[in-house]
Design an enzyme around this catalytic site. Structure first.
Site, short mmCIF file in Angstrom:
data_model
loop_
_atom_site.label_atom_id
_atom_site.label_comp_id
_atom_site.label_asym_id
_atom_site.label_seq_id
_atom_site.Cartn_x
_atom_site.Cartn_y
_atom_site.Cartn_z
CG ASP A 360 52.94 -46.27 -28.58
OD1 ASP A 360 52.88 -45.79 -27.98
OD2 ASP A 360 52.08 -46.84 -29.55
CG ASP A 362 47.03 -45.78 -26.37
OD1 ASP A 362 46.72 -46.96 -25.44
OD2 ASP A 362 47.25 -44.94 -25.83
#
Length: 516
Positions: A360, A362
């Site tokens: 991922d 952020d």
């Protein structure tokens, strides 16, 4: 009332599994237009199972054996009348579909002018040779376009939940990897079936040379065919670790999750082939008397929400496609000329082989700025520079990020691409995927849906069972569960992590503890 202003819409679905799958982009396009309206679909019960988890449908009305004959049809008419539909979209081409809609007093009745039913329709759409030359997915989308509905081309997508996927994984848990799904049957005659002995030869090679396994799919009608195939395989190769016969042992509703667990699907032109591409599994489709241009695995667009690797093996003889249920020459040369070795060599070429670590963005690779839209707010964690060492161990580094800020108009897509490019150019990432959609767009790519992971598998030949997904949110962990990759929580953000019994790390340096 104008069709585009309808409050309650009935879709008359189609009767065959493959055709139903090919209507799915049109069903979603209807929901895109009628975002908060009631949409029902009328289907045979076994086909309806494909739509049980579909968020684009409010209600499934079963077209059951109770509705056969004149009395049965009138009973169904009363059911439809009671629903008070404003409009009906008839994906089914039969006269019967138009009669039902007419007798049910549905004001707007839209369908193709097939089967001498134009007078029963309020919007009769002409079918010409150009339309008939398109892939069937576009055939159904065209009907909506003719009714004034925006209907963009998309790949069909079958929605599944995590519980279905895990249950399927457990059913296949005895098998060695890679697992090759085998679909030797087909409806509408034997002319569409690649010979049983060829399937047996390929399965033998999968077990002996790939050290893998196979699972045979089909309904009750295919059980004798599966037994014939198994009888042609050396008995010493057949164990619970190498071969399972699922013919007659799965429902249509269970098939998508089980097929999605395969590393590759070898299939004739049949309903299971369509299920295969609609769950993103790599596939080899053997075509003979039918046309892969019209009903084969559809081709993704550059902006497709997911992707899948596909190879169509088609000898394109002068007599094919003939669309005949029985070959007039006795034996269908279009299929017999396809050798087991050719198919097996193709399997070896496209079977996923590489391992990856998916990240991922952020909250995992950089501070979560809550809709990052300015470089001054981009703070990449210092540990990211050391991730490249995992490439020395054979892992690809791939980013997968939900970016609904694009859909909300908060973040520009070009900015998102620039940020993602930093991880590729400066930190050695192999690729970076993002989903620009809002949660209510029901896309295949927004985590926890696995579309970005499937796109990466198609491009980079990723074996999910050898791979990891690292993220700070439940959606990251659920996307890992969707494909069978190892999930790892990173505890770097304020998001509550509710999934229990998952490996956790404090920062990216700790990741090395989970990499062999």
């Amino acid at each position: 009332m104008n069709f585009k202003d309808s409050d309650k819409i009935l879709i008359r679905g189609v009767n065959w599994v493959g055709d139903a799958v090919m209507t799915m982009p049109a069903v979603r396009a209807l929901r895109d237009h009628f975002t908060d309206k009631h949409i029902s679909i009328l289907l045979k019960p076994w086909v309806g199972d494909l739509f049980r988890k579909d968020p684009n449908i409010n209600n499934i009305i079963g077209f059951s054996t109770d509705h056969k004959g004149i009395k049965g049809r009138l009973k169904l008419v009363q059911i439809l009348k009671a629903e008070e539909f404003d409009s009906a979209i008839l994906f089914q081409n039969a006269l019967d579909a138009a009669i039902l809609a007419f007798l049910s007093r549905i004001k707007n009745r839209i369908g193709y002018n097939t089967d001498a039913r134009s007078l029963l329709l309020t919007k009769s759409v002409h079918v010409d040779d150009k339309l008939l030359s398109l892939h069937q997915v576009n055939y159904y989308l065209n009907l909506l376009k003719a009714a004034g509905i925006d209907a963009p081309y998309r790949l069909p997508w079958i929605y599944m939940d995590i519980d279905d996927r895990i249950a399927a994984r457990n059913r296949l848990s005895t098998l060695k990897h890679p697992i090759i799904g085998i679909n030797p049957g087909s409806s509408g005659g034997t002319a569409k079936r690649w010979p049983a002995e060829r399937f047996a030869s390929v399965i033998s090679l999968i077990i002996s040379e790939l050290n893998g396994s196979a699972v045979i799919f089909g309904g009750n009608a295919e059980s004798p065919l599966a037994k014939e195939i198994i009888s042609l395989i050396d008995g010493d190769l057949v164990t619970i670790e190498t071969l399972l016969d699922f013919t007659g042992k799965t429902t249509i509703g269970e098939l998508p999750s089980i097929v999605s667990e395969c590393d590759l699907l070898l299939t004739n032109d049949s309903g299971i082939m369509h299920i295969g591409y609609a769950v993103g599994v790599p596939m080899i489709a053997v075509f003979g008397p039918t046309s892969h241009i019209l009903t084969g695995p559809p081709i993704p667009m550059d902006d497709s929400e997911f992707n899948y690797k596909r190879v169509v093996i088609d000898k394109s003889l002068p007599c094919s496609p003939c669309f005949k249920l029985k070959c007039k020459f006795g034996s269908p040369a279009c299929l017999i000329n396809i050798s087991a070795l050719e198919v097996f060599e193709t399997i070896k070429k496209i079977i996923p082989k590489n391992k990856a670590i998916f990240f991922d963005r952020d909250g995992t690779l950089c501070k979560d700025a809550h809709y990052l839209n300015d470089f001054k707010d981009l703070h990449i964690f210092p540990e990211v520079k050391d991730l490249i060492k995992f490439k020395e161990k054979g892992y690809k580094l791939i980013g997968i990020s939900n970016q609904s800020g694009i859909g909300r108009g908060i973040v520009s897509e070009s900015f998102t691409k620039e940020v993602n490019r930093i991880f590729i150019d400066k930190y050695g990432f192999d690729d970076f995927y993002y989903c620009p959609h809002l949660p209510d767009e029901r896309c295949a790519c927004r985590k926890p849906q696995p579309g970005m992971l499937l796109a990466a598998r198609a491009k980079h030949d990723i074996d999910f069972k050898k791979s990891l997904v690292v993220g700070d949110k439940d959606a990251d962990i659920m996307s890992a569960a969707a494909v069978g990759a190892a999930p790892i929580y990173i505890e770097t953000s304020h998001y509550e992590q509710t999934i229990k019994n998952i490996n956790k790390i404090n920062n990216l340096n700790d990741l090395q503890n989970f990499i062999p």
